[in-house]
Design a protein around this motif. Sequence first.
Motif, PDB file in Angstrom:
ATOM      1  N   LEU A   1       1.497   4.010  15.605  1.00 13.38           N
ATOM      2  CA  LEU A   1       0.371   4.241  14.699  1.00 13.38           C
ATOM      3  C   LEU A   1      -0.284   5.583  15.004  1.00 13.38           C
ATOM      4  CD1 LEU A   1      -1.217   0.653  14.641  1.00 13.38           C
ATOM      5  CD2 LEU A   1       0.278   1.720  12.923  1.00 13.38           C
ATOM      6  N   ASP A   2       0.559   6.615  15.091  1.00 12.68           N
ATOM      7  CA  ASP A   2       0.073   7.973  15.362  1.00 12.68           C
ATOM      8  C   ASP A   2      -0.736   8.006  16.660  1.00 12.68           C
ATOM      9  OD1 ASP A   2      -0.079  10.690  14.814  1.00 12.68           O
ATOM     10  OD2 ASP A   2      -1.968  10.505  13.700  1.00 12.68           O
ATOM     11  N   SER A   3      -0.209   7.327  17.672  1.00 14.73           N
ATOM     12  CA  SER A   3      -0.906   7.252  18.960  1.00 14.73           C
ATOM     13  C   SER A   3      -0.830   8.582  19.696  1.00 14.73           C
ATOM     14  CB  SER A   3      -0.285   6.155  19.823  1.00 14.73           C
ATOM     15  OG  SER A   3       1.050   6.502  20.182  1.00 14.73           O
ATOM     16  N   LYS A   4      -1.705   8.741  20.666  1.00 19.58           N
ATOM     17  CA  LYS A   4      -1.746   9.985  21.438  1.00 19.58           C
ATOM     18  C   LYS A   4      -0.565  10.104  22.388  1.00 19.58           C
ATOM     19  CE  LYS A   4      -4.649  12.648  24.608  1.00 19.58           C
ATOM     20  NZ  LYS A   4      -5.950  12.703  25.327  1.00 19.58           N
ATOM     21  N   ASN A   5      -0.200   9.004  23.043  1.00 16.96           N
ATOM     22  CA  ASN A   5       0.829   9.059  24.090  1.00 16.96           C
ATOM     23  C   ASN A   5       2.142   8.395  23.712  1.00 16.96           C
ATOM     24  OD1 ASN A   5      -0.730  10.488  26.072  1.00 16.96           O
ATOM     25  ND2 ASN A   5      -1.940   8.622  26.329  1.00 16.96           N
ATOM     26  N   GLY A   6       2.278   7.968  22.464  1.00 14.83           N
ATOM     27  CA  GLY A   6       3.578   7.530  21.969  1.00 14.83           C
ATOM     28  C   GLY A   6       3.967   6.103  22.279  1.00 14.83           C
ATOM     29  N   THR A   7       4.964   5.638  21.525  1.00 11.46           N
ATOM     30  CA  THR A   7       5.557   4.306  21.693  1.00 11.46           C
ATOM     31  C   THR A   7       7.058   4.495  21.863  1.00 11.46           C
ATOM     32  OG1 THR A   7       3.853   3.313  20.279  1.00 11.46           O
ATOM     33  CG2 THR A   7       5.872   2.027  20.642  1.00 11.46           C
ATOM     34  N   TYR A   8       7.667   3.741  22.776  1.00  4.50           N
ATOM     35  CA  TYR A   8       9.086   3.924  23.100  1.00  4.50           C
ATOM     36  C   TYR A   8       9.783   2.561  23.142  1.00  4.50           C
ATOM     37  CZ  TYR A   8       7.228   8.410  24.643  1.00  4.50           C
ATOM     38  OH  TYR A   8       6.575   9.623  24.694  1.00  4.50           O
ATOM     39  N   VAL A   9      11.032   2.543  22.726  1.00  2.38           N
ATOM     40  CA  VAL A   9      11.866   1.348  22.850  1.00  2.38           C
ATOM     41  C   VAL A   9      13.096   1.735  23.659  1.00  2.38           C
ATOM     42  CG1 VAL A   9      13.243  -0.392  21.667  1.00  2.38           C
ATOM     43  CG2 VAL A   9      11.060   0.339  20.680  1.00  2.38           C
ATOM     44  N   ASN A  10      13.247   1.126  24.819  1.00  2.00           N
ATOM     45  CA  ASN A  10      14.358   1.435  25.731  1.00  2.00           C
ATOM     46  C   ASN A  10      14.423   2.930  26.031  1.00  2.00           C
ATOM     47  OD1 ASN A  10      15.057  -1.319  25.563  1.00  2.00           O
ATOM     48  ND2 ASN A  10      16.368  -0.938  23.801  1.00  2.00           N
ATOM     49  N   GLY A  11      13.241   3.548  26.157  1.00  2.00           N
ATOM     50  CA  GLY A  11      13.158   4.958  26.511  1.00  2.00           C
ATOM     51  C   GLY A  11      13.231   5.917  25.343  1.00  2.00           C
ATOM     52  N   GLU A  12      13.478   5.414  24.141  1.00  2.00           N
ATOM     53  CA  GLU A  12      13.586   6.270  22.957  1.00  2.00           C
ATOM     54  C   GLU A  12      12.287   6.236  22.168  1.00  2.00           C
ATOM     55  OE1 GLU A  12      16.150   6.475  18.774  1.00  2.00           O
ATOM     56  OE2 GLU A  12      16.924   5.345  20.496  1.00  2.00           O
ATOM     57  N   GLY A  13      11.773   7.419  21.848  1.00  2.10           N
ATOM     58  CA  GLY A  13      10.523   7.507  21.128  1.00  2.10           C
ATOM     59  C   GLY A  13      10.598   6.896  19.737  1.00  2.10           C
ATOM     60  N   VAL A  14       9.535   6.193  19.349  1.00  3.67           N
ATOM     61  CA  VAL A  14       9.448   5.557  18.042  1.00  3.67           C
ATOM     62  C   VAL A  14       8.372   6.279  17.236  1.00  3.67           C
ATOM     63  CG1 VAL A  14       8.836   3.443  16.820  1.00  3.67           C
ATOM     64  CG2 VAL A  14      10.186   3.320  18.917  1.00  3.67           C
ATOM     65  N   GLY A  15       8.687   6.650  16.023  1.00  7.84           N
ATOM     66  CA  GLY A  15       7.729   7.331  15.173  1.00  7.84           C
ATOM     67  C   GLY A  15       7.000   6.372  14.260  1.00  7.84           C
ATOM     68  N   GLY A  16       6.607   6.876  13.101  1.00 15.84           N
ATOM     69  CA  GLY A  16       5.854   6.068  12.156  1.00 15.84           C
ATOM     70  C   GLY A  16       6.706   5.168  11.289  1.00 15.84           C
ATOM     71  N   GLU A  17       8.023   5.300  11.396  1.00 13.44           N
ATOM     72  CA  GLU A  17       8.918   4.435  10.624  1.00 13.44           C
ATOM     73  C   GLU A  17       9.253   3.173  11.414  1.00 13.44           C
ATOM     74  OE1 GLU A  17       9.924   4.930   7.476  1.00 13.44           O
ATOM     75  OE2 GLU A  17       8.574   6.659   7.495  1.00 13.44           O
ATOM     76  N   PRO A  18       9.440   2.039  10.745  1.00 13.81           N
ATOM     77  CA  PRO A  18       9.768   0.790  11.450  1.00 13.81           C
ATOM     78  C   PRO A  18      11.049   0.927  12.270  1.00 13.81           C
ATOM     79  CG  PRO A  18       9.138   0.334   9.179  1.00 13.81           C
ATOM     80  CD  PRO A  18       9.292   1.824   9.288  1.00 13.81           C
ATOM     81  N   TYR A  19      10.985   0.486  13.511  1.00 14.88           N
ATOM     82  CA  TYR A  19      12.136   0.528  14.422  1.00 14.88           C
ATOM     83  C   TYR A  19      12.567  -0.912  14.681  1.00 14.88           C
ATOM     84  CZ  TYR A  19      14.977   1.924  18.464  1.00 14.88           C
ATOM     85  OH  TYR A  19      16.011   2.155  19.349  1.00 14.88           O
ATOM     86  N   PRO A  20      13.801  -1.293  14.312  1.00 12.35           N
ATOM     87  CA  PRO A  20      14.240  -2.694  14.472  1.00 12.35           C
ATOM     88  C   PRO A  20      14.324  -3.108  15.935  1.00 12.35           C
ATOM     89  CG  PRO A  20      16.086  -1.279  13.837  1.00 12.35           C
ATOM     90  CD  PRO A  20      14.858  -0.436  13.732  1.00 12.35           C
ATOM     91  N   LEU A  21      13.875  -4.324  16.214  1.00 11.49           N
ATOM     92  CA  LEU A  21      13.887  -4.855  17.572  1.00 11.49           C
ATOM     93  C   LEU A  21      14.960  -5.920  17.721  1.00 11.49           C
ATOM     94  CD1 LEU A  21      10.034  -5.297  18.148  1.00 11.49           C
ATOM     95  CD2 LEU A  21      11.514  -3.581  19.225  1.00 11.49           C
ATOM     96  N   LYS A  22      15.541  -5.977  18.905  1.00 11.30           N
ATOM     97  CA  LYS A  22      16.505  -7.033  19.228  1.00 11.30           C
ATOM     98  C   LYS A  22      16.115  -7.640  20.559  1.00 11.30           C
ATOM     99  CE  LYS A  22      19.949  -3.986  21.379  1.00 11.30           C
ATOM    100  NZ  LYS A  22      19.064  -2.795  21.397  1.00 11.30           N
ATOM    101  N   ASP A  23      16.585  -8.846  20.802  1.00 16.68           N
ATOM    102  CA  ASP A  23      16.243  -9.565  22.018  1.00 16.68           C
ATOM    103  C   ASP A  23      16.581  -8.738  23.250  1.00 16.68           C
ATOM    104  OD1 ASP A  23      15.444 -11.863  23.564  1.00 16.68           O
ATOM    105  OD2 ASP A  23      17.560 -12.206  23.965  1.00 16.68           O
TER     106      ASP A  23
END
Length: 207
Positions: free
Chosen positions: A57-79
């Motif tokens: 959500l346009d955060s200051k320090n970012g969001t990551y999944v398994n070390g990969e940066g996630v932007g404003g587009e939906p990133y699919p999650l798996k177990d």
Amino acid sequence: MLIAYEGELEGERWVLDQDRVTIGRASDCEIVLPKRQVSRYHAVVERDEAHYTVRDLDSKNGTYVNGEGVGGEPYPLKDGDEIQIALYVKLGFVGADATVPLELTGPYRGLRLDEPARRVFIGGQELRPPLSLAQYRMLEVLHARQGEVVSREEIVRRVWSDEEAMYVTEQAIDALVHRLRERIAMVDPDHDYIVTVRGHGLRLENR
């Protein structure tokens, strides 16, 4: 479900029972992470039919999944995915089809393996530092047959290579079992997960 891996919130878990779950520092977020590195409205997990996604959500320090940066587009999650909020708070995603119990009375107790990533979780807490390769292989063999007795011969075949197996002694097996028990007891000292069945082999008694 999301499970906090470490830090002050270690062991906390949140059932994703809404179509939209906001993560952030603000008090009106569904998942509140009271850390200054976390933005007020940092990320959101959304559900579309049977699928879950996360987006920043346009955060200051970012969001990551398994070390990969996630932007404003939906990133699919798996177990088994690891979501990092600001590279500070680590949350594990447990898919709807996973075998982790969803009871909300008390912390989840039991041992779970994330086999693709070779990670071990006990009571929702990741075992760190990671097990050695031999320790993990032994636990993997016992976990696959939990409740059943696994012979020492099978353990040797599955843990060591054919060349190494020729020189594996009973003392080496006992030493490996001892080290593995010690590592598990660091997280859950109140339950004997690995049981020795004299004359037959070993058995995993999961919670």
